[in-house]
Design a protein around this motif. Structure first.
Motif, mmCIF file in Angstrom:
data_model
loop_
_atom_site.group_PDB
_atom_site.id
_atom_site.type_symbol
_atom_site.label_atom_id
_atom_site.label_comp_id
_atom_site.label_asym_id
_atom_site.label_seq_id
_atom_site.Cartn_x
_atom_site.Cartn_y
_atom_site.Cartn_z
ATOM 1 N N PRO A 95 3.293 12.804 1.547
ATOM 2 C CA PRO A 95 3.224 11.700 0.567
ATOM 3 C C PRO A 95 2.160 11.985 -0.491
ATOM 4 N N VAL B 295 -1.018 10.603 -2.186
ATOM 5 C CA VAL B 295 -2.038 9.660 -1.743
ATOM 6 C C VAL B 295 -3.126 9.544 -2.805
ATOM 7 N N ARG C 282 -0.123 4.816 -1.553
ATOM 8 C CA ARG C 282 0.563 6.000 -1.031
ATOM 9 C C ARG C 282 2.017 5.948 -1.480
ATOM 10 N N VAL D 265 -0.689 7.653 -8.923
ATOM 11 C CA VAL D 265 -1.109 6.988 -7.690
ATOM 12 C C VAL D 265 -2.626 6.855 -7.661
ATOM 13 N N ILE E 84 7.234 9.875 7.769
ATOM 14 C CA ILE E 84 6.290 10.885 7.290
ATOM 15 C C ILE E 84 6.214 12.054 8.266
ATOM 16 N N GLU F 211 5.340 5.750 9.313
ATOM 17 C CA GLU F 211 4.670 6.914 9.906
ATOM 18 C C GLU F 211 5.679 7.856 10.550
ATOM 19 N N THR G 139 0.823 -1.214 0.000
ATOM 20 C CA THR G 139 0.000 0.000 0.000
ATOM 21 C C THR G 139 0.854 1.261 0.000
ATOM 22 N N THR G 140 2.176 1.118 0.282
ATOM 23 C CA THR G 140 3.078 2.263 0.326
ATOM 24 C C THR G 140 4.389 1.914 -0.364
#
Length: 284
Positions: A281, A283, A56, A51, A274, A271, A31-32
């Motif tokens: 990021p 998203v 993300r 994206v 970030i 996290e 997912t990232t």
């Protein structure tokens, strides 16, 4: 863990477009991802456009740096920088210098090979490189096309390694300068694959500790080039120094036999990165 924080696209020495990289990431259950092309942020806008929902992207780059060994010889060390201001004057100026140097370096390697009779041309290598500067993986693919070698890895092992007579060196910033530059631009610096290749000989625990006051934030602990012993050692160093521990595939598309997501970063570490960075990021 659903994050891979070291990937490359066609904007440096990978083969995927940003959209293709994101599709591969989604198929791998990620997912990232972090976009970390070499010494460029050219792919950021395309990645932001590509994206999609549920994904993300941490914009970043892999900086080419050097650090001296005990004899004073400079050894290549790669530095990952995340979520920094790409318009920062220090980074813009350094990337332009690296771009000019790398473009000339690629052409010099190609000419060295041509002069020794290898059946490649500068025009074809530039076609393979597309929008990016000529790098050694592009030269390797040209050699593969002509049947000189059977793979990119074979080309590096036989013709394109640092000690090859065809090699041409790059002038890089020092590792300390690179860390300071990323920090000054509001980014989060993490040393990449520190137990791979020559970097392992210079990045002792003591050297790593000396970089913490400069703003070093983490170590890439889980990497395809790290065996279990290296991972354990780096995890111990990171824990003792309060550094973040990341895991990444170093995905290059078809230029390397690495699967996106084969190494991953803990979600809580993502996290923390970030929270520490300047840029948000992308998203979906």
């Amino acid at each position: 863990m659903t994050a891979d924080l070291h990937t490359h696209t066609m904007f440096s020495d990978g083969t995927d477009t940003p959209a293709e990289l994101l599709a591969a990431a989604r198929a791998a259950g990620l997912t990232t991802v972090a976009l970390t092309d070499h010494d460029t942020a050219k792919g950021w806008d395309a990645m932001a456009d590509a994206v999609s929902a549920g994904m993300r992207v941490l914009p970043g780059a892999e900086f080419s740096t050097k650090h001296p060994n005990v004899d004073g010889d400079l050894v290549t060390v790669h530095l990952l920088g995340y979520l920094f201001d790409r318009d920062d004057a220090g980074i813009v100026g350094e990337w332009q210098r690296v771009k000019d140097d790398r473009a000339g370096r690629g052409a010099r390697i190609v000419q060295n090979l041509i002069d020794d009779g290898y059946p490649i041309t500068l025009d074809r290598v530039q076609e393979i490189a597309g929008p990016s500067n000529i790098g050694r993986p592009h030269i390797a693919r040209a050699l593969m096309e002509k049947g000189v070698v059977g793979s990119v890895s074979e080309a590096f092992d036989e013709l394109l390694h640092d000690g090859s007579p065809y090699y041409a060196s790059l002038r890089s910033t020092t590792l300390a300068e690179g860390i300071a530059m990323v920090v000054a631009a509001g980014g989060v610096p993490v040393i990449a694959h520190s137990r791979a290749r020559a970097a392992a000989s210079v990045l002792t625990a003591e050297v790593i500790e000396s970089l913490v006051p400069l703003g070093l934030a983490g170590l890439e602990v889980r990497h395809p080039d790290h065996d279990d012993a290296a991972r354990a050692e780096l995890a111990d160093i990171a824990a003792n120094l309060g550094l973040l521990q990341t895991g990444s595939s170093d995905y290059h598309g078809t230029n390397k036999t690495l699967r996106i997501g084969q190494e991953r970063t803990a979600d809580e570490v993502v996290e923390q990165i970030i929270d520490a960075g300047t840029v948000a990021p992308f998203v979906g």
